[in-house]
Design an enzyme around this catalytic site. Sequence first.
Site, PDB file in Angstrom:
ATOM      1  N   CYS A 162       3.285   7.618   9.985  1.00  0.00           N
ATOM      2  CA  CYS A 162       3.168   8.261   8.674  1.00  0.00           C
ATOM      3  C   CYS A 162       4.265   9.283   8.419  1.00  0.00           C
ATOM      4  O   CYS A 162       4.098  10.214   7.632  1.00  0.00           O
ATOM      5  CB  CYS A 162       1.791   8.895   8.505  1.00  0.00           C
ATOM      6  N   ARG A 209       0.844  -1.202   0.000  1.00  0.00           N
ATOM      7  CA  ARG A 209       0.000   0.000   0.000  1.00  0.00           C
ATOM      8  C   ARG A 209       0.874   1.246   0.000  1.00  0.00           C
ATOM      9  O   ARG A 209       2.051   1.220   0.375  1.00  0.00           O
ATOM     10  CB  ARG A 209      -0.909   0.022   1.240  1.00  0.00           C
ATOM     11  N   ALA A 263      -5.759   6.782   9.453  1.00  0.00           N
ATOM     12  CA  ALA A 263      -4.681   6.701   8.465  1.00  0.00           C
ATOM     13  C   ALA A 263      -5.221   6.029   7.207  1.00  0.00           C
ATOM     14  O   ALA A 263      -6.044   5.108   7.282  1.00  0.00           O
ATOM     15  CB  ALA A 263      -3.514   5.902   9.021  1.00  0.00           C
TER      16      ALA A 263
END
Length: 232
Positions: A188, A77, A157
């Site tokens: 992140c 991802r 997220a």
Amino acid sequence: MSMPRADGAVVEWRVATSPVAYDDAVRFMEARAEAIAAGAAPELIWLVEHPALYTAGTSAKPEDLVDARFPVHKTGRGGQYTYHGPGQRVVYAMLDLKARRPDVRAYVGALEAWIIDALAAFGVEGGIRDGRVGVWVARPDKPAGIDGSPAEDKIAAIGVRLRRWVTFHGFALNVAPDLSHFSGIVPCGISEAHFGVTSLADLRVVNDAKVGAADAALRRAFEARFGPTRDA
């Protein structure tokens, strides 16, 4: 932003009743995405909870793994490091963008709007920020940054992947996780002290027994923007 199907096809909605191993979830999503692309299966929204773990997206930096206190999974991802664990609702969306709108930016915007709508059901005002992926909430109760910018915490997220215009992966909404578990990573890639993480429980709008309330809000918000669902 909405992304309904012109044909009104119904999306399957599935909620896992026990924790799902991360690798098993990825294998399932990849197989289901292939089946959707081939026209052999309907679209699916799958709500799961994972055992405590960290995932490293395609932009993850090694230095952002501060303490590998839980298993680390490399994943295809987008995004950097994130945490999954008990009390967090992970939402995997397997949707056919050819049948909706073949536009990745629009899809991510629709995911953000979906999350923001679900948060509004609890009186929480979520928002997006330039340069910071995910959904954020203002925290006037916390110290501002050294430049005077207001404190904000991430509550959801987002990390997506597409194959043959079918989406998989999705987002993670913090309902009532142990927020100390995020300390093993730079979530992140955002290290500024006045940008942290929060949850619905931290904001005192749900407790750890009310994950089902978050699920219901997510389903209503999804149907308003993407179309009807049915239990899988």
